[in-house]
Design an enzyme around this catalytic site. Structure first.
Site, mmCIF file in Angstrom:
data_model
loop_
_atom_site.group_PDB
_atom_site.id
_atom_site.type_symbol
_atom_site.label_atom_id
_atom_site.label_comp_id
_atom_site.label_asym_id
_atom_site.label_seq_id
_atom_site.Cartn_x
_atom_site.Cartn_y
_atom_site.Cartn_z
ATOM 1 N N GLU A 147 -40.078 -10.882 23.136
ATOM 2 C CA GLU A 147 -39.735 -9.473 22.878
ATOM 3 C C GLU A 147 -38.261 -9.183 23.172
ATOM 4 O O GLU A 147 -37.932 -8.136 23.712
ATOM 5 C CB GLU A 147 -40.626 -8.537 23.705
HETATM 6 C C1 LIG Z 1 -45.058 -18.074 24.654
HETATM 7 C C2 LIG Z 1 -44.277 -17.423 23.573
HETATM 8 C C3 LIG Z 1 -44.885 -16.491 22.744
HETATM 9 C C4 LIG Z 1 -44.193 -15.939 21.683
HETATM 10 N N1 LIG Z 1 -44.848 -15.123 20.811
HETATM 11 C C5 LIG Z 1 -44.213 -14.734 19.682
HETATM 12 C C6 LIG Z 1 -44.912 -14.030 18.657
HETATM 13 O O1 LIG Z 1 -46.105 -13.736 18.800
HETATM 14 N N2 LIG Z 1 -44.262 -13.703 17.521
HETATM 15 C C7 LIG Z 1 -42.953 -14.017 17.332
HETATM 16 O O2 LIG Z 1 -42.420 -13.701 16.298
HETATM 17 N N3 LIG Z 1 -42.260 -14.679 18.273
HETATM 18 C C8 LIG Z 1 -42.856 -15.048 19.445
HETATM 19 N N4 LIG Z 1 -42.162 -15.743 20.395
HETATM 20 C C9 LIG Z 1 -40.779 -16.091 20.133
HETATM 21 C C10 LIG Z 1 -39.796 -15.346 21.022
HETATM 22 O O3 LIG Z 1 -39.667 -14.021 20.614
HETATM 23 C C11 LIG Z 1 -38.490 -16.122 20.961
HETATM 24 O O4 LIG Z 1 -38.682 -17.290 21.717
HETATM 25 C C12 LIG Z 1 -37.324 -15.330 21.457
HETATM 26 O O5 LIG Z 1 -37.004 -14.310 20.572
HETATM 27 C C13 LIG Z 1 -36.108 -16.221 21.665
HETATM 28 O O6 LIG Z 1 -35.847 -16.963 20.514
HETATM 29 P P1 LIG Z 1 -35.647 -18.536 20.615
HETATM 30 O O7 LIG Z 1 -36.769 -19.110 21.384
HETATM 31 O O8 LIG Z 1 -35.400 -19.062 19.264
HETATM 32 O O9 LIG Z 1 -34.392 -18.707 21.516
HETATM 33 P P2 LIG Z 1 -32.827 -18.553 21.038
HETATM 34 O O10 LIG Z 1 -32.686 -17.358 20.180
HETATM 35 O O11 LIG Z 1 -32.422 -19.866 20.522
HETATM 36 O O12 LIG Z 1 -32.171 -18.247 22.405
HETATM 37 C C14 LIG Z 1 -31.816 -19.259 23.363
HETATM 38 C C15 LIG Z 1 -30.939 -18.619 24.424
HETATM 39 O O13 LIG Z 1 -29.728 -18.143 23.821
HETATM 40 C C16 LIG Z 1 -29.546 -16.776 24.096
HETATM 41 N N5 LIG Z 1 -28.988 -16.113 22.945
HETATM 42 C C17 LIG Z 1 -29.382 -16.254 21.663
HETATM 43 N N6 LIG Z 1 -28.628 -15.467 20.873
HETATM 44 C C18 LIG Z 1 -27.775 -14.814 21.689
HETATM 45 C C19 LIG Z 1 -26.745 -13.854 21.469
HETATM 46 N N7 LIG Z 1 -26.471 -13.396 20.249
HETATM 47 N N8 LIG Z 1 -26.081 -13.394 22.542
HETATM 48 C C20 LIG Z 1 -26.365 -13.843 23.776
HETATM 49 N N9 LIG Z 1 -27.304 -14.748 24.043
HETATM 50 C C21 LIG Z 1 -28.007 -15.223 23.008
HETATM 51 C C22 LIG Z 1 -30.893 -16.224 24.426
HETATM 52 O O14 LIG Z 1 -30.796 -15.094 25.279
HETATM 53 C C23 LIG Z 1 -31.561 -17.402 25.094
HETATM 54 O O15 LIG Z 1 -31.262 -17.403 26.467
HETATM 55 C C24 LIG Z 1 -42.834 -16.273 21.488
HETATM 56 C C25 LIG Z 1 -42.204 -17.163 22.354
HETATM 57 C C26 LIG Z 1 -42.914 -17.740 23.371
HETATM 58 C C27 LIG Z 1 -42.212 -18.711 24.256
#
Ligand SMILES: Cc1cc2nc3c(=O)[nH]c(=O)nc-3n(C[C@H](O)[C@H](O)[C@H](O)COP(=O)(O)OP(=O)(O)OC[C@H]3O[C@@H](n4cnc5c(N)ncnc54)[C@H](O)[C@@H]3O)c2cc1C
Ligand SMILES: Cc1cc2nc3c(=O)[nH]c(=O)nc-3n(C[C@H](O)[C@H](O)[C@H](O)COP(=O)(O)OP(=O)(O)OC[C@H]3O[C@@H](n4cnc5c(N)ncnc54)[C@H](O)[C@@H]3O)c2cc1C
Lengths: 578, 252
Positions: free
Chosen positions: A427
């Site tokens: 979220e």
């Molecule tokens: C258990 C679990 C359940 C989930 N359930 C759902 C779901 O039901 N539906 C769904 O759609 N998604 C779901 N997600 C996905 C979740 O919303 C994403 O993992 C989250 O948005 C982060 O994206 P990412 O994992 O690709 O990390 P990334 O976006 O790759 O982020 C990695 C790190 O980089 C940082 N970062 C990235 N971009 C920036 C920026 N522009 N500025 C500063 N820092 C940045 C982030 O803060 C983070 O610390 C789930 C994830 C998990 C782990």
């Protein structure tokens, strides 16, 4: 034993959030609310709490494209839905109950504390269904909402993709018009909670996708209803590619889903083309408050478990006790253990207060109170992030209270910690929330939302008439306000540099808001004591508030020093220097 | 046929009961109160009879403090059709004794003319196990206590009772009073829609005086004390050690 403090929940609902005034002219009365929370308590106690360990140890299994979850979980999920705890999140027109958000959230808290990963299915379904409720056509509402309210269909949110998590503008899932008003969906979604399960007849996926030829970036994202099965029951070409093996929240399946591998996945557009992300954002406040509520519930569950343990575990003697033949004392007799317990109490109780405060704002906003909406927007990043950070910290303390036992899977506290670690990530990550607070919420309308929040807090401080808590909170508030003005100017000058310390700012603001919640909690405690007489319960509120001000609000100054000095050590750290 | 079910508001079974400092009873101030679990079973059985077409109306009655209307609301939310609250005290610490309760119930029975009274075998607060039996005597009706199975067949009921040696099945003439035991059924959860509907069901309020019953206590509580604390346990290393420890203690 319960995983939450029922007395605290009641105190918070009736005395702090003043629920009675909110339900005055509704179908609800006190007895009905109590009845709802009693049913939640019973189902959570009978079906949710006992499955915590089982669901953690027996992760969902991936077999021949199916996701298999342990049988007792199915019964639990059904009991929850059958009693109406999904319907409670919807409006009455299509099978919902039209309960106030604060009551719906209070019940969600009971379930989340008792078993967060089972609670997840219902919460997701409410989130998905509310999108249809707000933006769907009458036909879509008829088709999907009633079965969702009854728990025959569950819902999911399909935003993330392998290459697009925080940056949703980079999603590549496509939706091509078929010509009959429907769309052919192709793409891969990642991390989808509840993306596959066999508890319900159908799964309603809310899918973000791009219609070819639309504007680039987030302005070209549309939202689609993509059921697992079509109306005639035939599969809709949504394939489970695999399950993710998670640190916690293991009872909720987490899926990699492929849409349209065979080119036959059909979706219905929700609302207008290219407005998908804005629709998502309109539902975001509730979803994010829900995450904060979940983090709070897990903090509370750890607090309850460690408190019970500390009363029973004999270990050591008072520092001054010289006679080794005397019996050992329960560890709650040690000051440092009481610190660990108080730190948890001081974090989880105002976190609940803020979650309920925000839920109440949702209700007031729905009744047309624009000011409530503005305040809600302002508080949402804090309501999501502060519990994710500091109730996780509380879980760390809970492990510590149990010593070696806390580090084993024989006790639930390490699981609570693992479960809670998610809340920082989904979220909108912690980092994204910091930028949302400082880069958007504080800046919007020339800072009007921020000023409104300051005014509300100041009004409560004034009402507290110079108590020590109020005085120290006022000083912290002044400090944060001054720093905010300085940071806002920095963001205008250079957004990248200006937002470099946004998460620290998020913590500082969060602490001030929680100090404010303690002010509200203690004010209610004083009022109740005057009415019903003092009690250990009420004294505990004052003591925890004292702890929070002395040990936590006092940290705000140091953080503000760093912010005011505009420390750029992280920003200036070059990639090659690592 | 109408079924009358008396329900009592008691300290919730989850609550860790504390004795008042002066030993006059247990502390009920700000403590969670719920429906006596045996009464929940009685309500459930009554609703099942109605669902099976063997009863037309289920009436829940509670005798006690005004707050017992919350307990009645629970009964209504589970599926009772209407409720009667007999306010007999304004002090949460005053327990209305079984004889007074039975007299009030007898008066209610005369008014309502039910074909069956289903009650819990005892209340978990004072464990008296007397009200059903006293009511039977006052009305001159048959009784079947400790029921683990209930069948209503025309002018009689067949009831399986849990007795010391096992199970006993008896046939009693209707109208009758059946007191229910723990294994009779598993009470349903009150669903949210039914909780909302319960608010609109009739709940009549009466007083003990309306029935001309004097509820002044006839018993006096001499002293209330906490049970002795459990002695610390030990861990044994083997089954042999366990057996020898049990022998030492003279337990086997
Ligand atoms: C258990 C679990 C359940 C989930 N359930 C759902 C779901 O039901 N539906 C769904 O759609 N998604 C779901 N997600 C996905 C979740 O919303 C994403 O993992 C989250 O948005 C982060 O994206 P990412 O994992 O690709 O990390 P990334 O976006 O790759 O982020 C990695 C790190 O980089 C940082 N970062 C990235 N971009 C920036 C920026 N522009 N500025 C500063 N820092 C940045 C982030 O803060 C983070 O610390 C789930 C994830 C998990 C782990
Ligand atoms: C993975 C693991 C590996 C281990 N390996 C070994 C090993 O190889 N060899 C070995 O001998 N032990 C080992 N231990 C045991 C470890 O040293 C103990 O767990 C630790 O000393 C704490 O003791 P305890 O677990 O009994 O907790 P307790 O002593 O019961 O402590 C519980 C809580 O009470 C607090 N507390 C207790 N007494 C006091 C006091 N007087 N004043 C203030 N606070 C107090 C503690 O700080 C703690 O927060 C291991 C433990 C783990 C978890």
């Amino acid at each position: 034993m319960r995983a939450y403090d029922r007395d605290d929940l009641m105190f918070q609902l009736w005395e702090v959030a003043e629920l009675a005034s909110l339900i005055e002219d509704s179908d609800l009365d006190r007895a009905a609310v109590m009845g709802i929370l009693d049913t939640a308590d019973q189902i959570a106690g009978d079906h949710f709490l006992p499955l915590g360990r089982l669901l953690d140890e027996e992760e969902p299994r991936f077999e021949n494209g199916r996701a298999i979850i342990p049988e007792p979980a199915v019964a639990a999920i059904r009991a929850h839905a059958a009693a109406g705890f999904i319907a409670s999140g919807f409006e009455p027109a299509h099978g919902g109950m039209g309960l106030p958000e604060i009551v719906h959230q209070a019940a969600a808290y009971v379930f989340s504390a008792s078993n967060i990963s089972l609670a997840g299915y219902g919460l997701l379904t409410v989130g998905a269904g509310r999108l249809i409720q707000s933006f769907g056509t009458e036909a879509q509402k008829r088709r999907y909402l009633e079965p969702m309210a009854e728990g025959r269909f569950f819902g999911t949110m399909c935003l993330s993709e392998p290459q697009a998590g925080s940056s949703l503008s980079d999603i590549t899932t496509r939706a091509e018009p078929v010509g009959d008003g429907t769309y052919r969906i192709t793409g891969r979604k990642m991390w989808i909670s509840g993306g596959e399960q066999e508890v319900t007849d159908n799964i309603v996926h809310m899918v973000l996708a791009k219609i070819p030829g639309g504007p680039p970036g987030v302005k070209g994202i549309s939202l689609f209803i993509v059921p697992k099965r079509r109306a005639d029951g035939a599969p809709n070409d949504v394939t489970l590619a695999g399950l993710n093996h998670k640190m916690g929240y293991r009872g909720t399946t987490n899926c990699a889903l492929n849409f349209g591998e065979a080119g036959t996945c059909i979706g219905e557009l929700l609302g207008e083309p290219h407005k998908g992300l804005s629709y998502m954002f309109q539902m975001m406040n509730e979803a994010r408050i829900g995450v904060g509520m979940g983090a709070t519930a897990l903090g509370q569950a750890g607090y309850q478990a460690s408190l019970a343990y500390a009363r029973e575990r004999p270990q050591g003697r008072a520092v001054g006790a010289k006679d080794p033949t005397t019996p050992q004392v329960p560890i709650i007799a040690h000051s440092d253990v009481r610190r660990l317990l108080l730190a948890q109490k001081a974090a989880v109780e105002p976190a609940l207060a803020l979650s309920l405060y925000c839920a109440r704002l949702v209700d007031l906003h729905a009744r047309g109170d624009a000011g409530a909406g503005q305040l809600l927007d302002m508080l949402t990043p804090i309501a999501k992030s502060w519990p994710s950070e500091f109730c996780l910290e509380a879980n760390k303390h809970a492990i510590q209270v149990l010593g070696g036992a806390g580090y084993t899977r024989d006790y639930p506290v390490e699981r609570y910690y693992r479960d809670n670690r998610l809340n920082h990530i989904h979220e909108g990550t912690h980092g994204i929330q910091g930028m949302d607070l400082l880069g958007r919420k504080v800046m919007i309308d020339g800072g009007a939302g921020f000023r409104a929040l300051m005014a509300v807090i100041r009004a409560d401080i004034a009402a507290a008439q110079g108590s020590d808590l109020a005085a120290r909170l006022a000083a912290a508030l002044d400090r944060v306000e001054a720093v905010t003005a300085q940071l806002a100017a920095g963001v205008m000058r250079d957004p990248d540099r200006g937002l470099a310390n946004a998460t620290l700012y998020l913590d500082a603001m969060g602490h001030v808001v929680m100090g404010w919640m303690w002010l509200r909690l203690t004010r209610a405690a004083t009022r109740v004591a005057a009415r019903d007489g003092d009690s250990a319960f009420l004294r505990g509120k004052h003591q925890a508030a004292r702890y929070f001000v002395a040990r936590e609000v006092s940290r705000v100054d140091g953080w503000c020093d760093v912010l005011a000095a505009n420390d750029q050590s992280a920003f200036d750290m070059e990639t090659e220097w690592f | 046929m109408k079924v009358l079910v008396p329900v009592k508001r008691v300290i919730d079974y989850n609550v860790k009961v504390r004795v008042k400092a002066d030993g006059s009873g247990v502390d009920l101030a700000n403590v969670k109160m719920s429906m006596n679990p045996f009464d929940e079973i009685a309500i459930e059985e009554a609703i099942r009879l109605k669902e099976a077409g063997k009863a037309e109306e289920v009436i829940a009655v509670s005798i006690g403090v005004k707050q017992a209307q919350e307990t009645l609301r629970t009964a209504l939310a589970m599926g009772a059709d209407r409720a009667i609250l007999v306010v007999a005290s304004d002090d949460v610490h005053q327990d209305i004794e079984p004889l007074a309760v039975a007299k009030i119930l007898a008066a209610v029975v005369k008014e309502e003319q039910p074909g069956l009274v289903l009650c819990g075998k005892q209340a978990i607060d004072n464990d008296m196990n007397a009200t059903g039996q006293m009511l039977s005597a006052l009305l001159g009706w048959s009784q079947a206590t400790f029921a683990s199975e209930v069948g209503v067949e025309g002018d009689h009921a067949v009831v399986t009772r849990e007795v010391d040696g096992g199970l006993q099945t008896i046939k009693v003439k209707m109208p009758t009073i059946i007191s229910v035991d723990l294994r009779l059924n598993e009470p349903r959860y009150a669903s949210l829609p039914n909780i909302m509907k319960a608010k609109k069901k009739p709940l009549d309020e009466k007083t003990a005086a309306d029935y001309g019953v004097d509820v002044t206590p006839r018993l006096s509580v001499v002293k209330t004390t906490e049970p002795a604390a459990r002695a610390a346990g030990i861990k044994v290393g083997s089954v042999d050690e366990l057996v020898s420890k049990l022998k030492e203690a003279g337990l086997v």
